[in-house]
Design a protein around this motif. Structure first.
Motif, PDB file in Angstrom:
ATOM      1  N   UNK A 172     -26.932  45.747 -41.454  1.00  0.00           N
ATOM      2  CA  UNK A 172     -26.365  46.164 -40.077  1.00  0.00           C
ATOM      3  C   UNK A 172     -26.752  44.689 -39.441  1.00  0.00           C
ATOM      4  N   UNK A 173     -25.796  44.016 -38.566  1.00  0.00           N
ATOM      5  CA  UNK A 173     -26.154  42.777 -38.042  1.00  0.00           C
ATOM      6  C   UNK A 173     -25.752  42.919 -36.458  1.00  0.00           C
ATOM      7  N   UNK A 174     -26.638  42.341 -35.802  1.00  0.00           N
ATOM      8  CA  UNK A 174     -26.339  42.130 -34.418  1.00  0.00           C
ATOM      9  C   UNK A 174     -25.881  40.619 -34.458  1.00  0.00           C
ATOM     10  N   UNK A 175     -24.678  40.561 -33.629  1.00  0.00           N
ATOM     11  CA  UNK A 175     -24.201  39.154 -33.642  1.00  0.00           C
ATOM     12  C   UNK A 175     -23.839  38.867 -32.112  1.00  0.00           C
ATOM     13  N   UNK A 176     -23.519  37.611 -31.961  1.00  0.00           N
ATOM     14  CA  UNK A 176     -23.086  37.292 -30.741  1.00  0.00           C
ATOM     15  C   UNK A 176     -21.673  36.424 -30.867  1.00  0.00           C
ATOM     16  N   UNK A 177     -20.803  36.528 -30.189  1.00  0.00           N
ATOM     17  CA  UNK A 177     -19.567  35.549 -30.175  1.00  0.00           C
ATOM     18  C   UNK A 177     -19.623  34.230 -29.748  1.00  0.00           C
ATOM     19  N   UNK A 178     -19.706  33.522 -30.604  1.00  0.00           N
ATOM     20  CA  UNK A 178     -19.992  32.187 -30.272  1.00  0.00           C
ATOM     21  C   UNK A 178     -18.401  31.471 -29.873  1.00  0.00           C
ATOM     22  N   UNK A 179     -17.452  31.868 -30.340  1.00  0.00           N
ATOM     23  CA  UNK A 179     -16.211  31.024 -30.121  1.00  0.00           C
ATOM     24  C   UNK A 179     -14.844  32.161 -30.210  1.00  0.00           C
ATOM     25  N   UNK A 180     -14.139  31.828 -29.258  1.00  0.00           N
ATOM     26  CA  UNK A 180     -12.805  32.689 -29.097  1.00  0.00           C
ATOM     27  C   UNK A 180     -11.781  31.878 -29.469  1.00  0.00           C
ATOM     28  N   UNK A 181     -10.742  32.266 -30.430  1.00  0.00           N
ATOM     29  CA  UNK A 181      -9.645  31.048 -30.687  1.00  0.00           C
ATOM     30  C   UNK A 181      -8.423  31.548 -30.150  1.00  0.00           C
ATOM     31  N   UNK A 182      -8.204  32.906 -29.823  1.00  0.00           N
ATOM     32  CA  UNK A 182      -7.180  33.223 -29.301  1.00  0.00           C
ATOM     33  C   UNK A 182      -7.413  34.370 -27.955  1.00  0.00           C
ATOM     34  N   UNK A 183      -7.278  33.701 -26.803  1.00  0.00           N
ATOM     35  CA  UNK A 183      -7.803  34.723 -25.777  1.00  0.00           C
ATOM     36  C   UNK A 183      -6.927  35.968 -25.519  1.00  0.00           C
ATOM     37  N   UNK A 184      -5.568  35.799 -25.609  1.00  0.00           N
ATOM     38  CA  UNK A 184      -4.708  37.042 -25.238  1.00  0.00           C
ATOM     39  C   UNK A 184      -5.249  38.192 -26.357  1.00  0.00           C
ATOM     40  N   UNK A 185      -5.323  37.686 -27.502  1.00  0.00           N
ATOM     41  CA  UNK A 185      -5.832  38.747 -28.634  1.00  0.00           C
ATOM     42  C   UNK A 185      -7.371  39.248 -28.254  1.00  0.00           C
ATOM     43  N   UNK A 186      -8.199  38.469 -27.901  1.00  0.00           N
ATOM     44  CA  UNK A 186      -9.588  38.910 -27.526  1.00  0.00           C
ATOM     45  C   UNK A 186      -9.305  39.709 -26.367  1.00  0.00           C
ATOM     46  N   UNK A 187      -8.673  39.435 -25.542  1.00  0.00           N
ATOM     47  CA  UNK A 187      -8.604  40.601 -24.159  1.00  0.00           C
ATOM     48  C   UNK A 187      -8.065  41.752 -24.725  1.00  0.00           C
ATOM     49  N   UNK A 188      -7.150  41.814 -25.596  1.00  0.00           N
ATOM     50  CA  UNK A 188      -6.399  43.146 -26.091  1.00  0.00           C
ATOM     51  C   UNK A 188      -7.660  43.981 -26.903  1.00  0.00           C
TER      52      UNK A 188
END
Lengths: 487, 141
Positions: free
Chosen positions: A214-230
């Motif tokens: 079980x891992x708590x993580x943080x998003x370091x980088x988004x490669x695709x903003x449209x997909x990330x938004x969805x």
């Protein structure tokens, strides 16, 4: 028979169809992946365990296989099927195999989205780690607070995560964002032994051991903003990834049906190329029973991850004072499965049985199985790295639907054996080194931590890059670990 | 106990040897249990019977190992080892009778390592060499 491999693209290779092979083999990888596979096969010639590339060939020789015996870029030797292996079978002529699913049925990853940012948890990582470690039972012999009767176990096997949500462990929305809505039909608890059920009584809501976490993580980088938004994710956001499966129930179903299918292989005259690669015709009574038992294991794993989500939400809620309904499910995917799915075969849609052993389903845009909010993008794939490295969210693509039955990698894949890892590292030292990098590890087993050391795995960035460049999976986001509870 | 671990990328291979079938089964069981626990932390206090049958020696070995795993889960015990094992062949079927000993699992007391999901047919082999029985298999961990 010698194995011949030719390059189709820099990231896709074909094992030439010859001998008993009914279809060619297809392996996603770069030059280095393929050279590694061939070297391993050469080294094992004198005996020992079956190399991964030979396993691709063996699966290509099974009756009713369609198109190709496929392996993802995290390929390494498994039992019968390689890890990262995908095999699709015609429902009339084809076979079903324990090796194509594995012992940890529907082992998979689920990711929860939190309203927290990395900076919100920096000063509270130890408190969070301790709370999660107390709340979510893990390790060898662990048992949970959720105790079930035989009748309730049967309900779990029939109804999966849906039953757990009804019991109050989660929200109806969770089901919408779980593969198969957290419940596969055609699950018959009558075909699961009492022993398998007895082993599970105390294990619902437990993480298990080995590579589960079980891992708590943080998003370091988004490669695709449209997909990330969805998908409802953004840079700096804190996520929680849960990696586990159907626990002892799945293990016992595998153990029980290995014997059934061994006898069936002989009965139906299916050549046994590797002892673990036993199988039965899909439409035979033995094959049918195994399929309905596997579906029980699939439901059990969905239920287990659902129960763990509830415990995780409560832990986060108590540490940060956030309402638990604000911790929403991104998605839940299995990577040890066999499912009946429709795919395009030579221009017509055909129902097939798809085995994915250490491979994730990765449906592309437009498929009705993908939740409506994600449908224009494609299904999210959750790829686990190791304690010290990165994890990824990818999406399925149309090319993936055409090439590999909508499948994806499931993780980095091991580079060193557990024995070699324990010789090289000490658990205490790994925990200390990761703490210095800001990553808190909690585990009941120090040797277990050494076995799962980041250096014992292949480079997840490279494995993901191969899949992304091949065009069958697409990079959406990269996460880094903050807190990891190991089994 | 005479057993060794074999290199396997994803899982754990075990090879056990013994002058008798009983010995090779007992050392194989210890090889598996030693993957799961620091066996020095478990006391041999009570026993649970293990009875299995199979059509050949190597499949019987897998049956016994998997029976140990399921007894641990069902009874909530940590098993230290097998004792008084008996292997017999009757009418072409091999039978194992023996006892697995240990104590109730206690996470404070028992030092755990890695869970074994199942003993598998992968790499499974039985042979006799220079009077020694040898069994080999891969454990799914």
């Amino acid at each position: 028979m010698s194995i011949e491999i030719r390059k189709i693209t820099p990231y896709l290779w074909e094992v030439t169809k010859k001998g008993d092979m009914l279809v060619p083999g297809r392996v996603y990888g770069d030059e280095e992946t393929i050279q590694g596979l061939l070297k391993d096969a050469e080294e094992r010639k004198g005996g020992g365990f079956t190399p991964a590339i030979q396993q691709v060939v063996n699966v290509a020789s099974l009756p009713g296989i369609e198109k190709a015996s496929i392996a993802m870029a995290d390929i390494h030797p498994g039992y019968g099927f390689t890890i990262g292996g995908v095999g699709a079978f015609d429902l009339e002529e084809g076979v079903i195999s324990v090796a194509g699913v594995g012992f940890d049925i529907n082992c998979g990853v689920r990711v929860l989205k939190t309203p927290l940012k990395k900076k919100d948890i920096e000063g509270k990582k130890d408190e969070l780690a301790n709370q999660l470690f107390r709340s979510v039972p893990s390790g060898v012999g662990s048992t949970g607070d959720i105790r079930l009767s035989v009748n309730e176990i049967n309900e779990v096997l029939r109804r999966g995560a849906e039953f757990v949500v009804e019991k109050g462990y989660g929200f109806p929305e969770d089901l919408e964002y779980t593969e198969e809505n957290g419940k596969v039909s055609d699950a018959d608890p009558e075909n699961v032994s009492l022993k398998a059920k007895e082993r599970q009584f105390k294990q619902v809501g437990t993480l298990g051991s080995g590579n589960h976490y079980l891992e708590v993580q943080w998003i370091e980088e988004i490669y695709d903003t449209e997909a990330a938004e969805a998908y409802g994710i953004h840079e700096g956001q804190v996520l929680v990834a849960i990696h586990c499966g159907s626990r002892a129930l799945g293990h016992q179903i595998g153990t029980d049906y290995l014997k059934t299918l061994e006898a069936a292989s002989r009965k139906y005259g299916i050549p046994i190329r590797e002892r673990e690669l036993v199988c039965a015709p899909i439409k035979s009574p033995e094959g049918r029973k195994y399929f309905t038992a596997v579906n029980c294991g699939v439901n059990c794993a969905f239920a287990n991850r659902q129960a763990i989500s509830h415990l995780t939400r409560k832990a986060l809620g108590s540490v940060f004072g956030i309402p638990i309904e604000e911790i929403r499910l991104l998605y839940d995917v299995g990577h040890n499965t066999c499912k009946i799915e429709s795919h395009n075969v030579e221009g017509t849609m055909k129902r097939l049985l798809i085995h994915r052993k250490g491979a994730t389903r990765a449906f592309g845009p437009g498929r009705e199985e993908v939740p409506e909010a994600y449908r224009p993008i494609g299904q999210p794939l959750l790829v686990g790295g190791t304690m010290g490295t990165a994890s990824y969210i990818l999406s399925g693509t149309e090319q993936g639907m055409e090439e590999c039955f909508g499948s994806a990698v499931h993780g980095a894949g091991r580079a060193l054996s557990r024995q070699a890892a324990k010789r090289r590292w000490r658990g205490e030292r790994i925990i200390q080194e990761l703490r210095e990098k800001g990553i808190i590890i909690k585990s009941r087993s120090k040797p277990g931590v050494a076995e799962e050391a980041p250096g014992a795995y292949k480079d997840v960035d490279r494995v993901v890059e191969i899949m992304h460049r091949s065009g069958v999976n697409k990079k959406i986001a990269r996460m880094k670990p903050l807190v990891c509870v190991k089994g | 106990m005479p057993y060794t671990y074999l290199e396997h990328l994803a899982d754990v291979g075990i090879m056990s040897t013994g002058a008798t079938l009983e010995e090779v089964f007992e050392s194989g069981a210890e090889a598996m249990l030693n993957v799961m626990f620091d066996l020095d932390t478990i006391e041999y206090k009570s026993e649970t019977p293990i009875t299995c049958e199979a059509e050949n020696i190597e499949m019987l070995f897998i049956e016994v190992l998997n029976e140990i795993l399921s007894r641990q889960d069902i009874e909530g015990i940590a098993i230290k080892g097998l004792k008084r094992g008996k292997v017999e062949e009757r009418d072409g079927i091999y039978h194992f009778r023996g006892a697995a000993g240990g104590e109730p699992f206690n996470e404070e007391k028992h030092s755990v390592k890695t869970e074994v999901k199942a003993a598998t047919y992968a790499g499974l082999e039985y042979r006799v060499e220079k009077g020694q029985h040898i069994l080999r298999c891969i454990l799914d961990v």
